[in-house]
Design a protein around this motif. Structure first.
Motif, PDB file in Angstrom:
ATOM      1  N   ILE A 335       0.830  -1.199   0.000  1.00 54.21           N
ATOM      2  CA  ILE A 335       0.000   0.000   0.000  1.00 54.21           C
ATOM      3  C   ILE A 335       0.867   1.252   0.000  1.00 54.21           C
ATOM      4  CG2 ILE A 335      -1.611   1.352   1.405  1.00 54.21           C
ATOM      5  CD1 ILE A 335      -3.002  -1.245   2.142  1.00 54.21           C
ATOM      6  N   ALA A 336       1.933   1.256   0.796  1.00 46.28           N
ATOM      7  CA  ALA A 336       2.823   2.416   0.824  1.00 46.28           C
ATOM      8  C   ALA A 336       3.450   2.657  -0.544  1.00 46.28           C
ATOM      9  CB  ALA A 336       3.908   2.227   1.885  1.00 46.28           C
ATOM     10  N   ALA A 337       3.932   1.584  -1.193  1.00 46.88           N
ATOM     11  CA  ALA A 337       4.558   1.730  -2.504  1.00 46.88           C
ATOM     12  C   ALA A 337       3.557   2.194  -3.549  1.00 46.88           C
ATOM     13  CB  ALA A 337       5.183   0.402  -2.923  1.00 46.88           C
ATOM     14  N   LEU A 338       2.346   1.663  -3.509  1.00 50.63           N
ATOM     15  CA  LEU A 338       1.336   2.058  -4.488  1.00 50.63           C
ATOM     16  C   LEU A 338       0.883   3.498  -4.277  1.00 50.63           C
ATOM     17  CD1 LEU A 338      -0.804  -1.214  -4.641  1.00 50.63           C
ATOM     18  CD2 LEU A 338       0.694  -0.294  -6.433  1.00 50.63           C
ATOM     19  N   LEU A 339       0.751   3.923  -3.021  1.00 46.05           N
ATOM     20  CA  LEU A 339       0.380   5.315  -2.768  1.00 46.05           C
ATOM     21  C   LEU A 339       1.443   6.265  -3.289  1.00 46.05           C
ATOM     22  CD1 LEU A 339      -1.166   5.166   0.833  1.00 46.05           C
ATOM     23  CD2 LEU A 339      -2.362   5.401  -1.342  1.00 46.05           C
ATOM     24  N   ARG A 340       2.710   5.925  -3.085  1.00 49.37           N
ATOM     25  CA  ARG A 340       3.796   6.763  -3.608  1.00 49.37           C
ATOM     26  C   ARG A 340       3.747   6.815  -5.135  1.00 49.37           C
ATOM     27  NH1 ARG A 340       5.655   9.904   0.475  1.00 49.37           N
ATOM     28  NH2 ARG A 340       6.431   8.699   2.257  1.00 49.37           N
ATOM     29  N   LYS A 341       3.470   5.677  -5.741  1.00 46.66           N
ATOM     30  CA  LYS A 341       3.412   5.605  -7.206  1.00 46.66           C
ATOM     31  C   LYS A 341       2.230   6.391  -7.756  1.00 46.66           C
ATOM     32  CE  LYS A 341       2.581   2.255 -10.933  1.00 46.66           C
ATOM     33  NZ  LYS A 341       2.372   0.807 -11.250  1.00 46.66           N
ATOM     34  N   LEU A 342       1.071   6.270  -7.118  1.00 45.33           N
ATOM     35  CA  LEU A 342      -0.158   6.849  -7.653  1.00 45.33           C
ATOM     36  C   LEU A 342      -0.353   8.314  -7.271  1.00 45.33           C
ATOM     37  CD1 LEU A 342      -2.504   3.825  -6.826  1.00 45.33           C
ATOM     38  CD2 LEU A 342      -1.652   4.462  -9.096  1.00 45.33           C
ATOM     39  N   ALA A 343       0.085   8.689  -6.070  1.00 48.10           N
ATOM     40  CA  ALA A 343      -0.172  10.046  -5.580  1.00 48.10           C
ATOM     41  C   ALA A 343       1.061  10.923  -5.544  1.00 48.10           C
ATOM     42  CB  ALA A 343      -0.811   9.978  -4.189  1.00 48.10           C
ATOM     43  N   GLY A 344       2.234  10.346  -5.733  1.00 48.23           N
ATOM     44  CA  GLY A 344       3.460  11.134  -5.717  1.00 48.23           C
ATOM     45  C   GLY A 344       3.671  11.834  -4.389  1.00 48.23           C
ATOM     46  N   ALA A 345       4.005  13.136  -4.462  1.00 45.10           N
ATOM     47  CA  ALA A 345       4.284  13.897  -3.244  1.00 45.10           C
ATOM     48  C   ALA A 345       3.050  14.031  -2.370  1.00 45.10           C
ATOM     49  CB  ALA A 345       4.819  15.283  -3.613  1.00 45.10           C
ATOM     50  N   VAL A 369      -2.462  -7.924  -6.680  1.00 44.30           N
ATOM     51  CA  VAL A 369      -1.911  -6.582  -6.538  1.00 44.30           C
ATOM     52  C   VAL A 369      -2.455  -5.648  -7.608  1.00 44.30           C
ATOM     53  CG1 VAL A 369       0.210  -5.213  -6.407  1.00 44.30           C
ATOM     54  CG2 VAL A 369       0.181  -7.543  -5.505  1.00 44.30           C
ATOM     55  N   ARG A 370      -2.716  -6.177  -8.792  1.00 47.15           N
ATOM     56  CA  ARG A 370      -3.271  -5.348  -9.866  1.00 47.15           C
ATOM     57  C   ARG A 370      -4.635  -4.784  -9.446  1.00 47.15           C
ATOM     58  NH1 ARG A 370      -3.110  -8.609 -14.953  1.00 47.15           N
ATOM     59  NH2 ARG A 370      -0.882  -8.179 -14.712  1.00 47.15           N
ATOM     60  N   GLU A 371      -5.456  -5.595  -8.794  1.00 47.53           N
ATOM     61  CA  GLU A 371      -6.758  -5.128  -8.316  1.00 47.53           C
ATOM     62  C   GLU A 371      -6.592  -4.097  -7.216  1.00 47.53           C
ATOM     63  OE1 GLU A 371     -10.890  -6.937  -6.353  1.00 47.53           O
ATOM     64  OE2 GLU A 371      -9.115  -8.198  -6.572  1.00 47.53           O
ATOM     65  N   LEU A 372      -5.638  -4.313  -6.316  1.00 44.25           N
ATOM     66  CA  LEU A 372      -5.373  -3.355  -5.244  1.00 44.25           C
ATOM     67  C   LEU A 372      -4.952  -2.006  -5.818  1.00 44.25           C
ATOM     68  CD1 LEU A 372      -4.966  -2.630  -2.252  1.00 44.25           C
ATOM     69  CD2 LEU A 372      -2.673  -3.640  -2.408  1.00 44.25           C
ATOM     70  N   GLU A 373      -4.106  -2.025  -6.840  1.00 49.49           N
ATOM     71  CA  GLU A 373      -3.653  -0.771  -7.454  1.00 49.49           C
ATOM     72  C   GLU A 373      -4.823  -0.011  -8.076  1.00 49.49           C
ATOM     73  OE1 GLU A 373      -0.414   0.896 -10.744  1.00 49.49           O
ATOM     74  OE2 GLU A 373      -0.466  -1.233 -10.217  1.00 49.49           O
ATOM     75  N   LYS A 374      -5.691  -0.719  -8.801  1.00 48.69           N
ATOM     76  CA  LYS A 374      -6.844  -0.061  -9.417  1.00 48.69           C
ATOM     77  C   LYS A 374      -7.781   0.499  -8.354  1.00 48.69           C
ATOM     78  CE  LYS A 374      -5.643  -0.932 -13.637  1.00 48.69           C
ATOM     79  NZ  LYS A 374      -5.144   0.185 -14.502  1.00 48.69           N
ATOM     80  N   CYS A 375      -7.954  -0.241  -7.275  1.00 53.59           N
ATOM     81  CA  CYS A 375      -8.801   0.206  -6.171  1.00 53.59           C
ATOM     82  C   CYS A 375      -8.270   1.501  -5.563  1.00 53.59           C
ATOM     83  CB  CYS A 375      -8.890  -0.895  -5.117  1.00 53.59           C
ATOM     84  SG  CYS A 375      -9.664  -0.399  -3.576  1.00 53.59           S
ATOM     85  N   LEU A 376      -6.972   1.544  -5.283  1.00 61.93           N
ATOM     86  CA  LEU A 376      -6.368   2.728  -4.665  1.00 61.93           C
ATOM     87  C   LEU A 376      -6.354   3.919  -5.612  1.00 61.93           C
ATOM     88  CD1 LEU A 376      -3.367   1.147  -2.720  1.00 61.93           C
ATOM     89  CD2 LEU A 376      -5.526   1.977  -1.787  1.00 61.93           C
TER      90      LEU A 376
END
Length: 463
Positions: A335-345, A369-376
């Motif tokens: 979740i931490a890695a995906l938030l950094r990837k999707l939301a940046g700063a 993980v692909r579903e988690l990324e789309k969800c976030l």
């Protein structure tokens, strides 16, 4: 309650199983989801107390021949001593320690309950995963921020997966063929990219989905073609294999490769040369092939739909990636890695409501993980103020499905459950009905009707 009356003494304790030691994993902190979690080993402990602290910590001491661990988590919504986890007749039992916000187990509020392997504890705004027996050597506290993976995508708090990834890193620098197995969406391409990084090969990393290539164009796409080799071939093309010169080529979903292309690929791997469609002389190539699949290649070999000699050539070292539902130890990392990837700063400003976090962590994630990324990614867009609520998640996460064979709840059960939820939220938000309505995703008027019907006075919860 005296420890000696409720737990086994140290010298009478059931020894740990051969499989390993009990662990707790910090999966998510609602107020700081960009913090990637931690692992706590409960080795030799009789009692574990969990409570609020200034930073992640674990301390060990002895009380009347009883080994006590204190786990500290920087969660302002957690009481100083929020819950106890202790051995009782060979089992581990969680007890709420009179906390202000209560203790929750697998989405249900509890006073005392026996922990099963994989149970999810919710204390304050923090979520922890209990694992009954894991083989691990390392510190009692492993903060995920201290992990130093050889390449992005190789970090894990799971000791089992960590041992496999350590072997993978050794293989990455060799010429041994690697086969990645796992369900769709488990991150096989991420691991293949990490293999390329660790290998130090100077060429590019290219990924091709074998199942997405038209059957009539597989060989020309992989091996290239000469001008005039077929209708529409107006110029020479090197193909993906030659384009990966001195690099790494990921053949994703290798099980979908047609048999004629399998024979040609086998020749490339054996001879280290490629013959383009329409060409008369092969060209030497220097590349690393990594294959991946979600299919049972052994079964395909048995059905003569996959060449046994190609399977043997590709599977020098095999890594099986677990599905997300079996890798919940790493939810904090992912979740931490995906938030950094999707939301940046802006990721530092993202938070979760307890209801949203509970839905995330108890979902089965069939697409991984692909579903988690789309969800976030969708939730971040909808949560304009940065706080992700239950209503921002896909509908499949908003309703928990009961286990198969569970009878539907009675009206009395529903009212009791609603009463408990309202009381818990009123305590959490100090009697603020508007905040309770927002947390439940309901209108304020509806919540007030429930309060009147159930005889709950919100003013009594104000401090």
């Amino acid at each position: 309650m005296e420890p000696a009356r409720t737990i086994s003494r140290t010298d009478e304790r059931t020894p740990p199983t051969a499989a390993g030691q009990p662990h707790l994993f910090l999966m998510l902190r609602c107020d700081r989801p960009v913090e990637p979690g931690a692992r706590f080993c409960l080795d030799d402990a009789d009692v574990v107390t969990i409570g609020r602290a200034d930073s992640l910590s674990i301390e060990r001491h002895e009380e009347d021949q009883v080994t006590v661990l204190r786990i500290g988590i920087p969660d302002p919504r957690m009481s100083s001593t929020h819950a106890r986890v202790q051995r009782v007749l060979g089992n581990w039992v969680v007890e709420d320690a009179g906390s202000k916000n209560g203790s929750w187990l697998d989405g249900n509020r509890v006073i005392s309950a026996t922990l099963a392997d994989g149970a999810v504890l919710e204390l304050g705004h923090s979520f922890l995963l209990y694992r009954e027996a894991l083989a691990a050597s390392g510190p009692e506290l492993l903060d995920a921020r201290e992990l130093r993976p050889a390449a992005p995508g190789l970090a894990t708090l799971s000791p089992v997966l960590a041992a496999q990834l350590d072997r993978l890193v050794l293989m990455a620098g060799s010429g041994v063929p690697i086969l990645l197995r796992g369900e769709t969406g488990t991150g096989k391409e991420v691991i293949a990219s990490a293999i390329h990084r660790v290998s130090g090969r100077p060429g590019p990393f290219l990924a091709v989905n074998c199942g997405a290539l038209p059957a009539t164009l597989v060989e020309s796409e992989l091996f290239g073609y000469r001008k005039g080799a077929f209708s529409g071939a107006t110029e020479d093309r090197p193909g993906l294999v030659r384009s990966s010169e001195k690099g790494t080529l990921l053949l994703d979903e290798i099980g979908d490769l047609p048999l004629p292309a399998q024979a040609a690929l086998l020749r490339v791997l054996q001879e280290e040369e490629v013959l383009a469609v329409g060409a008369t002389h092969p060209v030497k190539v220097d590349l690393r092939v990594v294959a991946s699949t979600h299919r049972d290649l052994e079964a395909l070999v048995g059905e003569e739909r996959f060449r046994s000699d190609l399977f043997a050539r590709l599977s020098g070292f095999t890594l099986s990636l677990p599905p997300l539902r079996e890798r919940r130890e790493d939810f904090g990392l992912l979740i931490a890695a995906l938030l950094r990837k999707l939301a940046g700063a802006a990721a530092d400003g993202v938070t979760f409501s307890p209801e949203a976090a509970r839905a995330l962590l108890l979902h089965r994630w069939p697409l991984n993980v692909r579903e988690l990324e789309k969800c976030l990614s969708g939730a971040i867009v909808l949560a304009r103020e940065g706080r992700i609520e239950l209503e921002h998640l896909p509908s499949s996460l908003q309703t928990r499905e009961p286990p198969a064979g569970t009878p539907p709840p009675s009206k009395q059960d529903k009212e009791r459950s609603r009463h408990e939820k309202l009381v818990a939220l009123l305590r959490q938000y100090g009697g603020n009905v508007t905040a309770v309505a927002r947390a439940m995703g309901k209108g304020r008027t509806q919540v007030q009707r429930w309060l009147r019907r159930l005889g709950i006075d919100p003013l009594s919860f104000r401090s």
